[in-house]
Design an enzyme around this catalytic site. Structure first.
Site, PDB file in Angstrom:
ATOM      1  N   LEU A 205      34.974 -26.385  -1.133  1.00 31.15           N
ATOM      2  CA  LEU A 205      34.044 -26.177  -2.058  1.00 31.15           C
ATOM      3  C   LEU A 205      32.908 -25.609  -2.288  1.00 31.15           C
ATOM      4  O   LEU A 205      31.431 -26.188  -2.019  1.00 31.15           O
ATOM      5  CB  LEU A 205      34.002 -27.426  -3.653  1.00 31.15           C
ATOM      6  CG  LEU A 205      35.502 -27.863  -3.442  1.00 31.15           C
ATOM      7  CD1 LEU A 205      36.099 -28.999  -4.756  1.00 31.15           C
ATOM      8  CD2 LEU A 205      36.213 -27.328  -4.436  1.00 31.15           C
ATOM      9  N   HIS A 206      32.292 -25.012  -3.247  1.00 36.49           N
ATOM     10  CA  HIS A 206      30.959 -24.681  -3.781  1.00 36.49           C
ATOM     11  C   HIS A 206      30.487 -23.323  -4.601  1.00 36.49           C
ATOM     12  O   HIS A 206      29.464 -23.468  -4.942  1.00 36.49           O
ATOM     13  CB  HIS A 206      30.768 -23.988  -1.912  1.00 36.49           C
ATOM     14  CG  HIS A 206      30.678 -22.195  -1.988  1.00 36.49           C
ATOM     15  ND1 HIS A 206      32.083 -22.068  -1.205  1.00 36.49           N
ATOM     16  CD2 HIS A 206      30.645 -20.763  -2.694  1.00 36.49           C
ATOM     17  CE1 HIS A 206      32.736 -20.435  -1.398  1.00 36.49           C
ATOM     18  NE2 HIS A 206      31.367 -20.048  -1.908  1.00 36.49           N
ATOM     19  N   ARG A 207      31.322 -22.985  -4.926  1.00 33.83           N
ATOM     20  CA  ARG A 207      31.287 -21.935  -6.344  1.00 33.83           C
ATOM     21  C   ARG A 207      30.371 -22.664  -7.283  1.00 33.83           C
ATOM     22  O   ARG A 207      31.000 -23.632  -8.080  1.00 33.83           O
ATOM     23  CB  ARG A 207      31.809 -21.741  -6.716  1.00 33.83           C
ATOM     24  CG  ARG A 207      32.514 -20.179  -5.856  1.00 33.83           C
ATOM     25  CD  ARG A 207      34.068 -19.459  -6.313  1.00 33.83           C
ATOM     26  NE  ARG A 207      33.710 -18.655  -5.201  1.00 33.83           N
ATOM     27  CZ  ARG A 207      33.906 -16.970  -5.532  1.00 33.83           C
ATOM     28  NH1 ARG A 207      32.966 -16.628  -6.212  1.00 33.83           N
ATOM     29  NH2 ARG A 207      33.977 -16.317  -3.958  1.00 33.83           N
ATOM     30  N   ARG A 240      24.832 -27.945  -0.828  1.00 32.68           N
ATOM     31  CA  ARG A 240      24.774 -28.036  -2.808  1.00 32.68           C
ATOM     32  C   ARG A 240      26.135 -28.834  -3.264  1.00 32.68           C
ATOM     33  O   ARG A 240      26.033 -29.934  -4.378  1.00 32.68           O
ATOM     34  CB  ARG A 240      24.645 -26.825  -2.994  1.00 32.68           C
ATOM     35  CG  ARG A 240      24.339 -26.524  -4.375  1.00 32.68           C
ATOM     36  CD  ARG A 240      24.190 -25.249  -4.863  1.00 32.68           C
ATOM     37  NE  ARG A 240      25.801 -24.737  -5.312  1.00 32.68           N
ATOM     38  CZ  ARG A 240      26.144 -23.608  -4.995  1.00 32.68           C
ATOM     39  NH1 ARG A 240      25.495 -23.212  -4.484  1.00 32.68           N
ATOM     40  NH2 ARG A 240      27.233 -23.203  -5.249  1.00 32.68           N
ATOM     41  N   ASP A 283      37.221 -22.932  -3.062  1.00 35.20           N
ATOM     42  CA  ASP A 283      37.350 -21.827  -4.500  1.00 35.20           C
ATOM     43  C   ASP A 283      36.635 -20.867  -3.565  1.00 35.20           C
ATOM     44  O   ASP A 283      35.800 -19.757  -4.138  1.00 35.20           O
ATOM     45  CB  ASP A 283      36.321 -22.802  -4.991  1.00 35.20           C
ATOM     46  CG  ASP A 283      35.533 -23.265  -4.158  1.00 35.20           C
ATOM     47  OD1 ASP A 283      34.839 -22.985  -3.215  1.00 35.20           O
ATOM     48  OD2 ASP A 283      34.454 -23.644  -5.036  1.00 35.20           O
TER      49      ASP A 283
END
Length: 365
Positions: A205-207, A240, A283
């Site tokens: 997940l990073h979006r 992040r 994602d």
């Protein structure tokens, strides 16, 4: 002799250009040079990283960074323009949809240099996403557009791009995967971290839409914890994403015997992990393609995708947090699928790109 700049800015870009750089380096009529904008700096980009990809160190590292999209794009444009003014190449090749793609294309076109875009034509039709803006603008000013699939070519023609500029060449990431397939198989990431092949789920997940919104991130964390009641989860956590999980107080929700929170991995180690998994939840864009090619079920936590072919012909499915548990349970129960036979996703995209560029160079001569 044709001089060509291949501009890269983020780690995935290097994966995409590796087979192309290798193919161009074998040609006698062209001299390719890697230009690293410095958009994503990583200490892990050691000599071994480039050696594994068959790449030399970049000819130039512009070191252009910025804290916002505008500052980053501007810094890259200024730095790359200075390089171009010192010696103009015959072609500038950009790849993907990161800020470096747009910035390099703009700088080159302002100096009337021909630009080729590798992975052109992808659209998710959501202009709130910076990647979509980068794709649209880059395609609108490029002289040669190399598309990965027929839907991407159709998108460009609907936008009024001259068909003579569009070449359907296939998916360059499949070239990269096949080029490194033996190394990936030897990596044995699942064994190294202590999970059993075909009995774990990989999560990435990073979006911003998922990880920058505390409400959405909470919904995802709750869904993953529910899934962990019946499946082992391996979650390489983007920096992040980890910071936002900590800020939102959600790390504790993911402290579960069946959830492994691990550090981000390089391409080879990560693809080894994916290759041995029962399911991928992501994602990301590229993973939708690689899982489709391998035959691994993929659930994409997004409302849209710029790679619809991974849904119509591949193994991908769009989900939201509230449908994640049911979709994951069904995918794991169904087991591995047959690898997708998507046209021109065959490991020969780089050679088609070289042939396309040669034709266009001859036409301009």
């Amino acid at each position: 002799m044709i001089d060509a700049h291949i501009v890269v800015g983020a780690r995935p870009n290097f994966m995409k250009v590796a087979p192309l750089f290798r193919a161009l380096s074998l040609e006698k009529w062209i001299k390719p040079a890697l230009i690293h904008t410095g958009q994503h700096y990583s200490e892990n980009m050691s000599d071994a990283f480039f050696s594994d990809l068959g790449l030399p160190p970049p000819a130039y590292n512009l070191g252009a960074r910025g804290e916002t999209h505008a500052r980053q794009t501007a810094a890259i444009m200024v730095a790359y323009e200075d390089l171009l003014l010192a010696g103009k190449p015959d072609w500038v090749i950009v790849v993907g949809d990161v800020n470096s793609t747009l910035a390099a294309a703009l700088a080159a076109k302002k100096l009337n240099l021909p630009v080729a875009h590798l992975e052109a034509g992808l659209r998710n039709f959501d202009r709130t996403l910076p990647e979509e803006i980068n794709r649209i603008v880059t395609d609108s000013i490029s002289d040669l557009l190399w598309t990965p699939s027929a839907d991407a070519s159709d998108n460009l023609q609907r936008e009024g791009v001259d068909p003579s500029k569009i070449d359907l060449v296939g998916n360059i990431m499949i070239d990269s995967y096949l080029m490194l397939s033996d190394t990936i198989s030897r990596a044995s990431t699942a064994k190294r971290i202590g999970v059993t092949e075909r009995q774990y789920v990989v999560v990435t997940l990073h979006r911003p839409a998922n990880v920058d919104d505390p409400i959405m991130l909470t919904r995802i964390a709750d869904a993953l914890r529910q899934l962990a009641a019946s499946a082992t989860i391996v979650f390489p956590v983007h920096p992040r994403t980890r910071a936002n999980l900590e800020t939102a107080g959600l790390i504790g929700r993911l402290q579960h015997p069946n959830i492994r929170l691990v550090e981000p991995m390089g391409y080879v180690a990560f693809m080894s992990l994916v290759q041995g998994s029962a399911l991928v939840i992501t994602d990301s864009g590229g993973i939708q393609e690689e899982t489709s090619y391998i035959g691994i079920p993929c659930l994409t936590l997004r409302t849209n995708t710029e790679r619809p072919i991974t849904i119509t012909l591949g193994t991908n499915q769009l989900v939201m947090p509230e449908t994640l548990l049911e979709a994951a349970t069904a995918a794991i129960s169904a087991g591995p699928r047959c690898p997708s036979n998507i046209p021109l996703w065959d490991g020969h995209t780089a050679s088609r790109v070289v042939a396309s560029l040669a034709r266009h160079c001859q036409a301009k001569a």
